[in-house]
Enzyme design. Structure first.
Site, PDB file in Angstrom:
ATOM      1  N   ASP A  39       0.859  -1.180  -0.007  1.00 45.54           N
ATOM      2  CA  ASP A  39      -0.029  -0.112   0.055  1.00 45.54           C
ATOM      3  C   ASP A  39       0.880   1.409  -0.040  1.00 45.54           C
ATOM      4  O   ASP A  39       0.387   2.444   0.454  1.00 45.54           O
ATOM      5  CB  ASP A  39      -0.835  -0.060   1.251  1.00 45.54           C
ATOM      6  CG  ASP A  39      -0.249  -0.072   2.492  1.00 45.54           C
ATOM      7  OD1 ASP A  39       1.093  -0.361   2.242  1.00 45.54           O
ATOM      8  OD2 ASP A  39      -0.739   0.137   3.653  1.00 45.54           O
ATOM      9  N   HIS A 243      23.585   5.240 -20.261  1.00 44.29           N
ATOM     10  CA  HIS A 243      22.560   5.466 -19.125  1.00 44.29           C
ATOM     11  C   HIS A 243      22.791   4.694 -18.026  1.00 44.29           C
ATOM     12  O   HIS A 243      21.957   4.111 -17.380  1.00 44.29           O
ATOM     13  CB  HIS A 243      20.959   5.115 -19.787  1.00 44.29           C
ATOM     14  CG  HIS A 243      20.596   6.242 -20.707  1.00 44.29           C
ATOM     15  ND1 HIS A 243      19.498   6.010 -21.490  1.00 44.29           N
ATOM     16  CD2 HIS A 243      21.262   7.499 -20.794  1.00 44.29           C
ATOM     17  CE1 HIS A 243      19.452   7.067 -22.358  1.00 44.29           C
ATOM     18  NE2 HIS A 243      20.220   8.167 -22.051  1.00 44.29           N
ATOM     19  N   ASP A 260      26.082  12.948 -14.469  1.00 47.01           N
ATOM     20  CA  ASP A 260      25.033  13.429 -15.119  1.00 47.01           C
ATOM     21  C   ASP A 260      23.850  13.416 -14.162  1.00 47.01           C
ATOM     22  O   ASP A 260      23.145  12.373 -13.894  1.00 47.01           O
ATOM     23  CB  ASP A 260      24.726  12.643 -16.287  1.00 47.01           C
ATOM     24  CG  ASP A 260      23.846  13.242 -17.245  1.00 47.01           C
ATOM     25  OD1 ASP A 260      22.915  14.169 -16.907  1.00 47.01           O
ATOM     26  OD2 ASP A 260      23.513  12.768 -18.391  1.00 47.01           O
ATOM     27  N   ASP A 271      20.008  20.127 -15.955  1.00 42.07           N
ATOM     28  CA  ASP A 271      20.590  18.994 -16.508  1.00 42.07           C
ATOM     29  C   ASP A 271      21.928  19.324 -16.926  1.00 42.07           C
ATOM     30  O   ASP A 271      22.386  19.997 -17.717  1.00 42.07           O
ATOM     31  CB  ASP A 271      19.769  18.434 -17.576  1.00 42.07           C
ATOM     32  CG  ASP A 271      20.315  17.149 -18.182  1.00 42.07           C
ATOM     33  OD1 ASP A 271      21.320  16.620 -17.532  1.00 42.07           O
ATOM     34  OD2 ASP A 271      20.036  16.686 -19.283  1.00 42.07           O
ATOM     35  N   HIS A 350      25.510   9.454 -29.649  1.00 39.06           N
ATOM     36  CA  HIS A 350      24.356  10.089 -29.238  1.00 39.06           C
ATOM     37  C   HIS A 350      24.362  11.702 -29.954  1.00 39.06           C
ATOM     38  O   HIS A 350      25.407  12.027 -30.501  1.00 39.06           O
ATOM     39  CB  HIS A 350      24.138  10.158 -27.815  1.00 39.06           C
ATOM     40  CG  HIS A 350      25.161  10.957 -27.001  1.00 39.06           C
ATOM     41  ND1 HIS A 350      25.192  12.369 -26.963  1.00 39.06           N
ATOM     42  CD2 HIS A 350      26.272  10.432 -26.333  1.00 39.06           C
ATOM     43  CE1 HIS A 350      26.089  12.626 -26.132  1.00 39.06           C
ATOM     44  NE2 HIS A 350      26.793  11.631 -25.431  1.00 39.06           N
ATOM     45  N   HIS A 354      19.185  18.227 -26.104  1.00 41.11           N
ATOM     46  CA  HIS A 354      17.948  17.952 -26.179  1.00 41.11           C
ATOM     47  C   HIS A 354      16.963  19.139 -25.703  1.00 41.11           C
ATOM     48  O   HIS A 354      17.607  20.069 -24.898  1.00 41.11           O
ATOM     49  CB  HIS A 354      17.433  16.697 -25.571  1.00 41.11           C
ATOM     50  CG  HIS A 354      17.895  16.863 -24.310  1.00 41.11           C
ATOM     51  ND1 HIS A 354      17.270  17.513 -23.151  1.00 41.11           N
ATOM     52  CD2 HIS A 354      18.949  16.122 -23.592  1.00 41.11           C
ATOM     53  CE1 HIS A 354      18.117  17.022 -22.017  1.00 41.11           C
ATOM     54  NE2 HIS A 354      19.051  16.435 -22.129  1.00 41.11           N
ATOM     55  N   HIS A 361      13.709  15.820 -20.544  1.00 44.07           N
ATOM     56  CA  HIS A 361      13.790  15.947 -22.312  1.00 44.07           C
ATOM     57  C   HIS A 361      12.384  16.402 -22.800  1.00 44.07           C
ATOM     58  O   HIS A 361      11.282  15.483 -22.939  1.00 44.07           O
ATOM     59  CB  HIS A 361      13.820  14.581 -22.683  1.00 44.07           C
ATOM     60  CG  HIS A 361      15.187  13.893 -22.396  1.00 44.07           C
ATOM     61  ND1 HIS A 361      15.573  12.670 -22.817  1.00 44.07           N
ATOM     62  CD2 HIS A 361      16.356  14.299 -21.957  1.00 44.07           C
ATOM     63  CE1 HIS A 361      16.833  12.407 -22.707  1.00 44.07           C
ATOM     64  NE2 HIS A 361      17.327  13.209 -21.981  1.00 44.07           N
ATOM     65  N   GLU A 384      25.776  18.775 -25.122  1.00 45.93           N
ATOM     66  CA  GLU A 384      26.530  17.899 -24.201  1.00 45.93           C
ATOM     67  C   GLU A 384      27.202  16.953 -25.083  1.00 45.93           C
ATOM     68  O   GLU A 384      26.904  15.679 -25.220  1.00 45.93           O
ATOM     69  CB  GLU A 384      25.438  17.028 -23.409  1.00 45.93           C
ATOM     70  CG  GLU A 384      24.167  16.655 -24.116  1.00 45.93           C
ATOM     71  CD  GLU A 384      23.177  15.610 -23.313  1.00 45.93           C
ATOM     72  OE1 GLU A 384      23.668  14.805 -22.486  1.00 45.93           O
ATOM     73  OE2 GLU A 384      21.875  16.186 -22.993  1.00 45.93           O
ATOM     74  N   TYR A 388      33.645   8.506 -25.717  1.00 42.66           N
ATOM     75  CA  TYR A 388      33.375   7.249 -24.783  1.00 42.66           C
ATOM     76  C   TYR A 388      34.298   6.301 -25.672  1.00 42.66           C
ATOM     77  O   TYR A 388      34.195   5.718 -26.694  1.00 42.66           O
ATOM     78  CB  TYR A 388      32.131   6.794 -24.838  1.00 42.66           C
ATOM     79  CG  TYR A 388      31.147   7.758 -24.493  1.00 42.66           C
ATOM     80  CD1 TYR A 388      30.701   8.036 -23.164  1.00 42.66           C
ATOM     81  CD2 TYR A 388      30.473   8.439 -25.517  1.00 42.66           C
ATOM     82  CE1 TYR A 388      29.993   9.287 -22.901  1.00 42.66           C
ATOM     83  CE2 TYR A 388      29.585   9.645 -25.288  1.00 42.66           C
ATOM     84  CZ  TYR A 388      29.393  10.046 -24.038  1.00 42.66           C
ATOM     85  OH  TYR A 388      28.408  11.042 -23.666  1.00 42.66           O
ATOM     86  N   ARG A 405      31.733  13.301 -20.791  1.00 48.84           N
ATOM     87  CA  ARG A 405      30.425  14.030 -21.360  1.00 48.84           C
ATOM     88  C   ARG A 405      30.740  15.246 -20.380  1.00 48.84           C
ATOM     89  O   ARG A 405      30.875  15.406 -19.282  1.00 48.84           O
ATOM     90  CB  ARG A 405      29.382  13.266 -21.121  1.00 48.84           C
ATOM     91  CG  ARG A 405      28.108  13.898 -21.821  1.00 48.84           C
ATOM     92  CD  ARG A 405      26.886  13.258 -21.970  1.00 48.84           C
ATOM     93  NE  ARG A 405      26.225  12.626 -20.820  1.00 48.84           N
ATOM     94  CZ  ARG A 405      26.346  11.668 -20.407  1.00 48.84           C
ATOM     95  NH1 ARG A 405      27.011  10.210 -21.048  1.00 48.84           N
ATOM     96  NH2 ARG A 405      25.842  11.034 -19.508  1.00 48.84           N
ATOM     97  N   GLU A 407      28.082  18.737 -20.178  1.00 50.37           N
ATOM     98  CA  GLU A 407      26.991  19.303 -20.713  1.00 50.37           C
ATOM     99  C   GLU A 407      26.377  20.586 -19.676  1.00 50.37           C
ATOM    100  O   GLU A 407      26.522  20.633 -18.549  1.00 50.37           O
ATOM    101  CB  GLU A 407      25.877  18.310 -20.096  1.00 50.37           C
ATOM    102  CG  GLU A 407      24.150  18.559 -20.532  1.00 50.37           C
ATOM    103  CD  GLU A 407      23.356  17.510 -20.018  1.00 50.37           C
ATOM    104  OE1 GLU A 407      22.147  17.409 -20.506  1.00 50.37           O
ATOM    105  OE2 GLU A 407      23.753  16.399 -19.013  1.00 50.37           O
TER     106      GLU A 407
END
Length: 437
Positions: A39, A243, A260, A271, A350, A354, A361, A384, A388, A405, A407
């Site tokens: 619950d 991710h 990130d 972000d 990538h 965005h 996003h 960003e 890699y 990365r 960003e």
């Protein structure tokens, strides 16, 4: 932030939406509470488009707008007042107080929605709602339509057209108002401080989740009650997983840490991604890859100005990254060959950004009539680029498992752009000095 200011903005957005639609009925539900286990529920988070138009932050509510030739009526369905449930779960506005507080013409109990919606749908020419977003709402609206169609012999007509309201609403949300920009700017500052805290906390031997805890602590401390998304705190080879979300590895001397992470303030996201050495000092190979990635971001930022296409920052970043891969000996051939064959995608797979807003996003088309759309003042996007390097036959061992990365969040203004997260260190010198301090 004063509730009254939010409501004023929401009322203006309702008017703007109605002005762009032909006569009909708009139906936009918010989210429902979701069971976590037994619950216990997950923390509630409203549907972004519903909140954009209402400012109402309770689950199981529905916004309805009746658009006539010369009139507009705004209606809310929400949970009824229930003193017993309020003892357990907290305050509810109830229909009467919700209508007065949030500027609706009228509000009804959610218990009455089936009968009321059949009445409201009678003789409406069309329905606007988020088509195919949630199957339960598709089914619900079909049930209401069936009930109205059953009355055809009495001279009542049912709507014969269903339009996805997001076609208009997403475009509204894409251009941020000064009110929204103020929140996004503050969210960027809060997020930058949390990333600085993470840099100053990190050292070899700690676990990724300990760094994540420092970031979340700083979000809460500064008034952000939730992250905008699940944080990525990725050390060593984990930084090459785009991710990654386990955040459970122990960080080792000589590794990089990619974070990130973003906070949510009054529903709006920030972000930021930063990559830095766990021990506070970049190695030669790490610095070489990092500087290429940073140069790619600078090149992308230069393209963030009104009139340029959405894809211009990505193209600029990709060229710098591809040339850097050639210079490091990771790829062979000319820059033109690497770009044409897309061999750079081994190390950069990538897009460069965005849209960002109420959703990290955020909504809004990236192409219009098959062409990359032009950037306009009021748009907010991330920039960003990443680099890699997974182990492979063409990768020297010294470069293996370097994942980087960088960003930032960018507001397009009338002449160029504003970096909303510029206060977060990102050059090698700035990062090393921050960690040393």
């Amino acid at each position: 932030m004063h509730l009254s200011t939010t409501i004023e903005n929401c009322i203006a957005r309702r008017q703007q939406l109605a002005s762009q639609l032909a006569p009909g009925i708009v139906i936009i539900p918010t989210s429902k509470e979701l069971a976590r286990n037994a619950d216990t529920t997950y923390p509630f988070r409203f549907d972004s488009s519903f909140y954009y138009l209402t400012g109402f932050n309770e689950p199981d509510a529905v916004f309805v707008q009746i658009i006539g030739e010369n009139t507009v009526q705004n209606i809310l369905f929400c949970r009824p007042k229930d003193e017993e449930r309020e003892i357990w779960d907290g305050f509810r506005y109830g229909p009467s107080a919700a209508a007065d507080t949030f500027g609706f013409d009228i509000a009804y109990s959610l218990d009455d929605i089936d009968s009321k919606m059949v009445e409201l749908l009678k003789n409406q020419p069309r329905i606007y709602y988020p088509l195919a977003k949630e199957m339960r709402w598709d089914r619900q609206i079909n049930r209401w339509l069936s009930s109205v169609r059953a009355l055809v012999r009495t001279g009542i007509n049912a709507p014969d057209t269903i339009v996805d309201v997001r076609t208009v609403l997403d475009e509204m949300r894409l251009i941020k108002s000064d009110f929204e920009v103020g929140i996004l700017r503050k969210a960027g500052l809060i997020n930058a401080q949390a990333h600085i805290r993470a840099m100053q906390f990190t050292q070899p031997g700690q676990f990724e989740y300990q760094v994540e805890a420092e970031i979340l602590h700083d979000y809460y401390r500064q008034g952000c009650r939730a992250p905008a998304y699940n944080s990525i705190v990725a050390s060593g080879s984990n930084a090459c997983v785009l991710h990654y979300g386990e955040n459970h590895a122990q960080m080792r001397d000589g590794e990089l840490l990619l974070i990130d992470a973003g906070c949510e303030l009054h529903g709006y996201a920030s972000d930021i991604t930063r990559t830095f050495p766990v021990n506070g000092r970049f190695s030669g190979e790490q610095k070489a890859v990092y500087d290429i990635t940073l140069a790619a971001q600078y090149a992308a930022l230069e393209q963030c100005k009104p009139g340029n296409t959405w894809n211009a920052p990505h193209d600029a970043a990709t060229q710098v990254l591809a040339q850097g891969m050639i210079d490091l000996g990771l790829l062979k051939g000319s820059l033109a060959e690497v770009l044409e064959t897309e061999s750079y995608r081994q190390f950069y797979m990538h897009r460069t950004g965005h849209w960002m807003g109420l959703d990290v996003h955020d909504v809004g088309a990236y192409k219009v009539d098959g062409q990359w759309r032009q950037l306009k003042a009021g748009m907010v996007l991330t920039v960003e680029p990443g680099f890699y390097i997974r182990p492979a036959a063409n990768v020297p061992s010294a470069f293996e498992n370097i994942g980087i990365r960088i960003e930032d969040d960018v507001l397009i203004n009338e002449t160029s752009h504003e970096n909303l997260t510029a206060s977060c260190p990102k050059t090698v010198a700035e990062i090393e000095a921050t960690m040393a301090g």
